[in-house]
Design an enzyme around this catalytic site. Structure first.
Site, mmCIF file in Angstrom:
data_model
loop_
_atom_site.group_PDB
_atom_site.id
_atom_site.type_symbol
_atom_site.label_atom_id
_atom_site.label_comp_id
_atom_site.label_asym_id
_atom_site.label_seq_id
_atom_site.Cartn_x
_atom_site.Cartn_y
_atom_site.Cartn_z
ATOM 1 C CD GLU A 30 -1.805 2.319 1.478
ATOM 2 O OE1 GLU A 30 -1.696 3.150 0.537
ATOM 3 O OE2 GLU A 30 -1.656 2.623 2.655
ATOM 4 C CB CYS A 87 -1.198 7.050 1.178
ATOM 5 S SG CYS A 87 -2.536 6.206 2.026
#
Length: 519
Positions: free
Chosen positions: A254, A288
């Protein structure tokens, strides 16, 4: 209060590497030490992997519903300690307290989802093509899982790995970010004590990045690690993917994002501005899923930018224990890197959003700032209008409080711009037209799509993850993450009393292909 922290292996503190000590400080008051940390070396990582390997068979033998009950107890323990954990998150990484409470709530939500999955680790009974034979499938734990996480979400994101990995019967060695070790140690304690986990089922490794990489390589060579979960930068994720591939493993990656938000002519502009402010500047742009570029239709560009500029100038920045949109940078290294990103601003750009760019100080103040600007690592919010598709600021993730703005003429061009940087994590579109919604969903490369909502925000029962530079297609959260931490095993049971060969000893029914109905 200063915490003294070290790695924990098989339930016992592990000695750190000689002379390898760091202090974790409060980024809002850099003179305040949060933790004194003894870092391990590559041998510490390998020792934790060995402890996890030794503990794994017994943990896998614990019935899955009982492991689910352990997850339930963890959730209640975290809930009982929510305010204390949130305060620690705010002290160590500078996340506003309200956001920190939401992050802790994400752990509880994750536990609430997975506590029932211990009774739903279903396999299937499959019909065989031959008589007196049964086919079955089972979910087996992967084995030993190495989890390496970033510190911008120091407790929520690790729970996305740790909770389902433990539920599925895996044992874990977890390496939190070296700039959030106190948060990591606190979550570790809550999981171990809340779940009553046996020694070695969950192990905590404190180490820097290169040491961790070396330790992971040694553990893989020794056959001690069966799965790697990593949250962090695209560059490091690429290295980890390459390393695990060498050992015929697929990591759960991720990674970063350059997340676009498209604003169409039919958008409610005030709602779009509210989303841009939250997703662009929440956590000081250090998510993110933070907004990277607003792609605005040329017909509403000027109106949108004026409103966005006004909202950003009015946003409160400062002491993260106050009512602020965002606080400091997470750590000195991110502040230094953000200075580099500010160097990407070019003469053809228009800079909006604050009274200055760069660090907020008494000499470079921001109106409405709360607290002492010189005490911490606070930065002005920056809106950069007029970005072009070949600008560094358009093509690269900019981890900090900076948002680019560009324009488009038709939805095809908007999609081209949205996909061009090569990331694929989160995306958003503001529109009142259903046709635009579905055209955007089909054309965008992101793993997550928001309609009239911001690029930031995840729920515990929805898959989370990205593609391309944002990840390798693996997904976290919800039932989808179970495929990361289990491997399917098939079993066939032939009780016919003789060998039946698949695809060979199969009864065939003979059709009458010449049959026709009478006129």
């Amino acid at each position: 209060m200063t915490r003294n922290i070290t790695s924990i292996i098989a339930g016992a503190p592990a000695p750190g590497a000689s002379g390898n000590r760091i202090t974790s400080t409060n980024p809002a008051r850099t003179s305040e030490v949060v933790a004194d940390v003894s870092l391990g070396d590559a041998g510490t990582f390998v020792a934790a992997a060995r402890a996890a390997r030794q503990a794994q068979p017994a943990w896998a033998d614990v019935p899955a519903p009982v492991r689910g009950r352990a997850i339930a107890h963890i959730g209640r323990t975290v809930e009982a300690n929510a305010e204390a954990l949130a305060r620690l998150v705010t002290r160590e990484i500078g996340k506003p307290y309200a956001e920190a409470l939401g992050e802790v709530r994400e752990i509880v939500d994750t536990c609430d989802f997975f506590l029932g999955e211990g009774r739903r680790l279903y396999g299937q009974t499959v019909p065989s093509e031959m008589p007196d034979k049964q086919l079955f499938t089972f979910r087996n734990p992967v084995g030993v899982v190495s989890v390496i996480t970033a510190g911008n979400f120091p407790v929520a994101v690790p729970s996305w790995y740790l909770i389902p990995a433990l539920l599925c019967g895996n044992t874990v060695l977890w390496k939190p970010a070296d700039y959030s070790p106190a948060c990591g140690a606190a979550l570790f304690d809550l999981l171990v004590h809340g779940g009553g986990l046996p020694d070695g089922v969950l192990n905590l490794v404190l180490a820097d990045g290169e040491t961790t990489f070396t330790g992971l390589e040694l553990a893989l060579e020794e056959g001690l690690v069966d799965k790697v979960g990593f949250t962090g930068s695209s560059a490091v994720g690429s290295r980890i993917g390459e390393l695990t591939g060498r050992y015929l493993q697929s990591a759960c990656l991720e990674l970063g994002g350059k997340n676009p938000m498209v604003v169409t002519p039919s958008a409610e502009l005030d709602l779009a501005v509210e989303a841009a402010l939250f997703s662009g500047f929440g956590t000081a742009g250090q998510r993110c899923t933070s907004l990277g570029t607003v792609i605005v239709h040329e017909s509403v560009h000027d109106d949108f930018v004026a409103r966005f500029d006004k909202a950003t100038r009015q946003a409160t920045v400062g002491d993260p224990f106050g009512d602020v949109v965002y606080g400091p940078m997470l750590d000195e290294k991110f502040a230094q890197r953000f200075e580099d990103y500010l160097g990407w601003i070019q003469p053809h750009h228009s800079v909006l959003g604050s009274t200055a760019i760069g660090r907020i100080t008494a000499a470079s103040p921001r109106e409405g700032f709360t607290g002492d600007p010189d005490a911490g690592m606070f930065y002005h919010p920056v809106i950069v209008d007029g970005v072009r598709d070949d600008d560094a600021i358009f093509l690269n993730e900019t981890f900090g409080p900076i948002v680019g703005v560009t324009t488009y003429r038709n939805l095809g061009e908007a999609l081209r711009l949205a996909n061009l940087p090569g990331y694929g994590l989160s995306s958003s579109i503001y529109t009142s037209e259903p046709a635009e919604v579905f055209a955007f969903r089909r054309g965008i490369s992101a793993g997550m799509v928001s309609i009239n909502n911001s690029t930031s925000g995840a729920e515990a029962h929805l898959p989370f993850g990205g593609n391309a530079k944002s990840g390798n297609g693996s997904r976290q959260s919800g039932m989808w993450v179970l495929d990361q931490f289990t491997r399917w095993q098939s079993m066939n049971w032939d009780y016919s009393g003789h060998l039946q060969k698949a695809q060979m000893d199969v009864t065939e029914l003979t059709p009458d292909e010449s049959f026709r109905l009478a006129d």
